[in-house]
Each structure stands twice: as C-alpha cells, then as structure tokens.
Design an enzyme around this catalytic site. Structure first.
Site, PDB file in Angstrom:
ATOM      1  CB  SER A  22     -33.058  95.699 -33.997  1.00  0.00           C
ATOM      2  OG  SER A  22     -32.161  95.175 -33.063  1.00  0.00           O
ATOM      3  N   PRO A  23     -31.590  98.096 -34.070  1.00  0.00           N
ATOM      4  CG  PRO A  23     -31.386  99.435 -32.405  1.00  0.00           C
ATOM      5  CD  PRO A  23     -31.756  98.640 -32.485  1.00  0.00           C
ATOM      6  CB  CYS A  25     -23.670 100.384 -37.453  1.00  0.00           C
ATOM      7  SG  CYS A  25     -23.255 100.961 -35.752  1.00  0.00           S
ATOM      8  CB  ALA A  57     -25.485 102.930 -32.744  1.00  0.00           C
ATOM      9  CD  GLN A  99     -28.899 101.521 -30.798  1.00  0.00           C
ATOM     10  OE1 GLN A  99     -28.540 101.949 -31.788  1.00  0.00           O
ATOM     11  NE2 GLN A  99     -29.323 100.765 -29.936  1.00  0.00           N
ATOM     12  CE1 TYR A 182     -19.805 100.063 -29.243  1.00  0.00           C
ATOM     13  CE2 TYR A 182     -22.079  99.482 -29.341  1.00  0.00           C
ATOM     14  CZ  TYR A 182     -20.582  99.208 -30.434  1.00  0.00           C
ATOM     15  OH  TYR A 182     -20.504  98.561 -31.273  1.00  0.00           O
ATOM     16  NE  ARG A 230     -30.950  96.916 -28.745  1.00  0.00           N
ATOM     17  CZ  ARG A 230     -31.038  96.070 -29.861  1.00  0.00           C
ATOM     18  NH1 ARG A 230     -29.670  96.046 -29.532  1.00  0.00           N
ATOM     19  NH2 ARG A 230     -31.502  95.661 -30.316  1.00  0.00           N
ATOM     20  CG  LEU A 301     -29.316  84.342 -33.592  1.00  0.00           C
ATOM     21  CD1 LEU A 301     -28.465  82.951 -32.455  1.00  0.00           C
ATOM     22  CD2 LEU A 301     -29.208  83.708 -34.689  1.00  0.00           C
ATOM     23  NE  ARG A 324     -27.442  88.251 -36.310  1.00  0.00           N
ATOM     24  CZ  ARG A 324     -26.607  87.471 -35.809  1.00  0.00           C
ATOM     25  NH1 ARG A 324     -25.826  87.118 -36.069  1.00  0.00           N
ATOM     26  NH2 ARG A 324     -27.730  87.218 -34.474  1.00  0.00           N
TER      27      ARG A 324
HETATM   28  C1  LIG Z   1     -24.567  94.577 -39.518  1.00  0.00           C
HETATM   29  C2  LIG Z   1     -25.060  94.878 -37.958  1.00  0.00           C
HETATM   30  C3  LIG Z   1     -25.076  96.478 -37.243  1.00  0.00           C
HETATM   31  C4  LIG Z   1     -25.349  96.423 -35.785  1.00  0.00           C
HETATM   32  N1  LIG Z   1     -25.869  97.945 -35.231  1.00  0.00           N
HETATM   33  C5  LIG Z   1     -25.993  97.993 -34.491  1.00  0.00           C
HETATM   34  C6  LIG Z   1     -26.652  99.358 -34.057  1.00  0.00           C
HETATM   35  O1  LIG Z   1     -26.172 100.090 -33.992  1.00  0.00           O
HETATM   36  N2  LIG Z   1     -27.180  99.564 -32.408  1.00  0.00           N
HETATM   37  C7  LIG Z   1     -27.538  98.729 -31.415  1.00  0.00           C
HETATM   38  O2  LIG Z   1     -27.891  98.481 -30.434  1.00  0.00           O
HETATM   39  N3  LIG Z   1     -27.281  97.037 -32.299  1.00  0.00           N
HETATM   40  C8  LIG Z   1     -26.871  96.904 -32.937  1.00  0.00           C
HETATM   41  N4  LIG Z   1     -26.826  95.557 -33.615  1.00  0.00           N
HETATM   42  C9  LIG Z   1     -26.792  94.136 -32.833  1.00  0.00           C
HETATM   43  C10 LIG Z   1     -28.708  94.172 -33.578  1.00  0.00           C
HETATM   44  O3  LIG Z   1     -29.537  95.176 -33.362  1.00  0.00           O
HETATM   45  C11 LIG Z   1     -29.360  93.165 -32.954  1.00  0.00           C
HETATM   46  O4  LIG Z   1     -29.536  93.272 -31.315  1.00  0.00           O
HETATM   47  C12 LIG Z   1     -28.510  92.061 -33.331  1.00  0.00           C
HETATM   48  O5  LIG Z   1     -27.789  91.609 -33.926  1.00  0.00           O
HETATM   49  C13 LIG Z   1     -28.953  90.345 -32.688  1.00  0.00           C
HETATM   50  O6  LIG Z   1     -30.634  89.928 -32.928  1.00  0.00           O
HETATM   51  P1  LIG Z   1     -30.206  89.122 -34.875  1.00  0.00           P
HETATM   52  O7  LIG Z   1     -29.934  87.691 -34.261  1.00  0.00           O
HETATM   53  O8  LIG Z   1     -32.128  89.926 -35.240  1.00  0.00           O
HETATM   54  O9  LIG Z   1     -29.735  89.813 -35.675  1.00  0.00           O
HETATM   55  C14 LIG Z   1     -26.247  95.881 -35.207  1.00  0.00           C
HETATM   56  C15 LIG Z   1     -25.948  94.677 -35.581  1.00  0.00           C
HETATM   57  C16 LIG Z   1     -25.868  93.636 -36.828  1.00  0.00           C
HETATM   58  C17 LIG Z   1     -26.305  92.751 -37.783  1.00  0.00           C
END
Ligand SMILES: Cc1cc2nc3c(=O)[nH]c(=O)nc-3n(C[C@H](O)[C@H](O)[C@H](O)COP(=O)(O)O)c2cc1C
Length: 356
Positions: A22-23, A25, A57, A99, A182, A230, A301, A324
C-alpha cells in the site's frame, strides 16, 4: 478457487500474486526526488515477494505535497531516479505502481516525527494551501485558498503531465489518490466542498474534478496499462461522503477506463468516528466489487496470511494491500507463501534460497 498466490491480470499487466504494498509516505525525498531510501525501501519489498509495489503519494505539483519531504512527479528531473527503482522492481518480478496525488488543504505539514504539528508556516518554508472551499481541516491547519475554475483545470493538466512522466519512468500502474481528505476527496465530500459552481453541490458536480482527471490521464496513459483509484468509501461523519455514493462513483469510473478501486476510508474530517478493527474496511471492497462490478483492493489492518487468503478465496476483493505489516516485514509475501503451504510461490531470489 482463486487464492492469494494466483496471478491477477489487469489489461496487459500480470501481477504475480494478490499482494500489494500500500502507498506509504516515507518523508525522505529531496525536492520531490526519490532517493536511495526509496530504492531500498521499495526494492526490498519487491525482493520480498509482493506482486504490486505502489509508491507513496507522489505530488503532481509542488504545493500538493503533504510535507516538504514528499515524493514528486511535477518535473522531468523526477523521472530518472524513479526509472532506476522501477527497473529494479521489475527485475525482481513485481509490478511498479505510482500513486498520483495532491494534498489540497492538508498540504504543507510537518513530518510525523517532527516535534511541531500541523501546518508549516511560510517563514519555515511552508506554502499557501488550496482546496475547493476556504474551510480548514482543523484549527491547527491554515485556511485554504479557494481554487478558481482555471486553477482547477491547471491541476487536471498537472495530473495528465504526471501520467506522461510516470510512463516514461517505467511504471506499469497508476493509482489516483482520491482518498484520505486530500484534494480530490475534498471535492467529493459535501463537508469540504461548498462551491456553488459546476464543481459543487450535486453528486455529478462534486465528482466532476475526479472524472476530468481520469479522462485526462487515460488520454495519455497507455491503453495497455491499468489505471486505479483509491477512494475513502465513507467519511465516517454524518452528512459526509457515503458508501452509496462510492458505489455510484465506482460505476462511473469503470466506464471511464478505471480498472480497480482501492477501498479505504476516512481522513476528511477531524470529527470522524472510525470503528477500527481487523479488516474493518473489507466490507467496502466487497460491496463496491459486487454492486459496481469492478475489481477492488481491500486495505486496512490486514496482517495475517490466512485472513488475506480468505479475503481472496471468498471473492471479497481481488487484491489485498498491506501497509504497516509490510513495514514490519519486507518479506511478508514470502513468509505468507510458506505459511499457507505455497512455498513454490515464495519468489525467493537465488541469493536467499538456502534460507527457505
Ligand atoms: C507510514 C505510512 C504512510 C502512509 N502514506 C500513505 C500514502 O502516501 N498514500 C495513501 O493513500 N495512504 C497512505 N497510508 C495509508 C496506508 O496506505 C494504508 O491505507 C493504511 O495504513 C491502512 O493499512 P494497514 O493497516 O495495512 O497499515 C500510509 C500509512 C502509513 C503507515
């Protein structure tokens, strides 16, 4: 029965399994340029066996960065370091995606690990943020400038130019970031969009900006390559964007040549109440897939291989995106293959084979 390690074809691109990074930052770019951090971070997850690796992003214009350290694709100089990373990702059997994003009223903020919070003031290198309406995200954010129709057209063009550069950099998939509060999401939600022109009010008007972006991108992005979006499927706030609107929008996006909807939620309002728990957003991916008849990715999650596999086996989504869990374990996909008894799909590089 389709399982987690079955390839997925989107247009001419075949993703080796249903696992996407997943994207995320990384706050590690310099003037929007990818650095060695990005090569190692994204490259490691390709070596680790994920099928699709989506960059964080990437801002389509400088004022669309969440922080000064965000990745960018507003300049031709951004192409070369990304091309190097993409060549590495492809060499290791994964599909590189980008993204494309604009942070709107949530731009110009500190990095999460900075001591200060909220918006960076001009004197510290911050900039004026823009949005559909002059409503700040919260008290610690500045009041955005309302975009004029000509400025809106300029941002649509910026997405289009970014798509051209993405192709030149060797990306095989584009994800338009229309979620998490955003800029594009700010147009979709009636809470942040109170315009009275053709970009505000009705569903058709609030979705116009995103539809124009998808059309512009599709004009220049190869027919052979997938385009995904997304969405935040709900704002989790009374009177905000809803799952019903998401389904209707997904149908429209499908007819505009969008190939998959990445189903996230929230991020628009400080008032949101999210019932966070394992896989809490999966029902959105399930519903969009069923009612709009378009492939979806489930995210949020998802941490356990058996859970990820169940989502695919039961047709609740076509892919799972992990964030994560992938930070904790770059080899999540390889480890999942072993855990699920599909060692042959672990895609372990020959250098590491003796460990498996
Ligand atoms: C460090 C970090 C940076 C993130 N940056 C972005 C991002 O650039 N673009 C985006 O759409 N979501 C971003 N997210 C959200 C994740 O892509 C994801 O949707 C969210 O963490 C839930 O998934 P997870 O439970 O597997 O972590 C970010 C999440 C984390 C933890």
């Amino acid at each position: 029965m389709t399982h987690l390690f079955e390839p997925l074809a989107l247009r001419s691109v075949t993703i080796r399994n249903r696992i996407g990074v997943s994207p995320m930052c990384q706050y590690s770019a310099e003037n929007g340029m990818a650095t060695d951090w990005h090569l190692v971070h994204l490259g490691a997850r390709a070596v680790g066996g994920a099928g699709l690796i989506i960059t964080e992003a990437a801002a389509v214009e400088a004022r669309g960065r969440i922080s000064r350290e965000d990745l960018g694709i507003w300049n031709d100089a951004h192409i070369e370091p990304l091309a190097r990373i993409n060549a590495f990702i492809r060499e290791h059997g994964a599909v590189p995606g980008i993204q494309l994003a604009h942070a709107g009223r949530k731009a110009s903020t500190y990095r999460p690990w900075d001591v200060k919070r909220g918006c960076v003031p001009d004197r510290e290198g911050g900039w004026t943020v823009v949005a559909p309406s002059p409503i700040p995200f919260s008290d610690s954010y500045s009041v955005p400038n309302e975009l004029t129709p000509a400025q809106i057209a300029g941002i649509v063009d910026a997405f289009k130019s970014a798509a051209v550069r993405s192709q030149q950099a060797g990306f095989q998939l584009i994800e338009i970031h229309a979620a998490h509060g955003y800029l594009i999401h700010e147009f979709l939600s009636p809470l942040s969009n109170q315009r009275v022109d053709s970009y505000g009010g009705s569903f058709e008007n609030r979705t116009r900006f995103l539809i124009k972006i998808c059309r512009a991108v599709r004009e220049v992005w190869s027919e052979a390559l997938p385009l995904t979006v997304r969405l935040s499927c709900t704002d989790w706030v009374e009177g905000g964007w809803t799952i019903e609107e998401t389904v209707e929008l997904a149908r429209l996006l499908k007819s505009e040549g969008v190939d998959l909807i990445d189903c996230s939620s929230g991020g628009l309002s400080a008032q949101q109440k999210i019932p966070v728990g394992a896989g809490y957003q999966i029902p959105f991916a399930e519903r969009v897939r069923r009612e709009a008849n378009i492939p979806t990715a489930a995210v949020g999650l998802i941490t356990e291989p058996t859970h990820a596999d169940e989502i695919i086996r039961n047709g609740r989504a076509d892919m799972v995106f992990l964030a994560r869990a992938m930070l904790r374990d770059a080899y999540w996909a390889a480890h999942a293959a072993v855990a699920l008894g599909h060692k042959e799909h672990a895609a372990v590089p020959p250098q590491y084979l003796r460990a498996y």
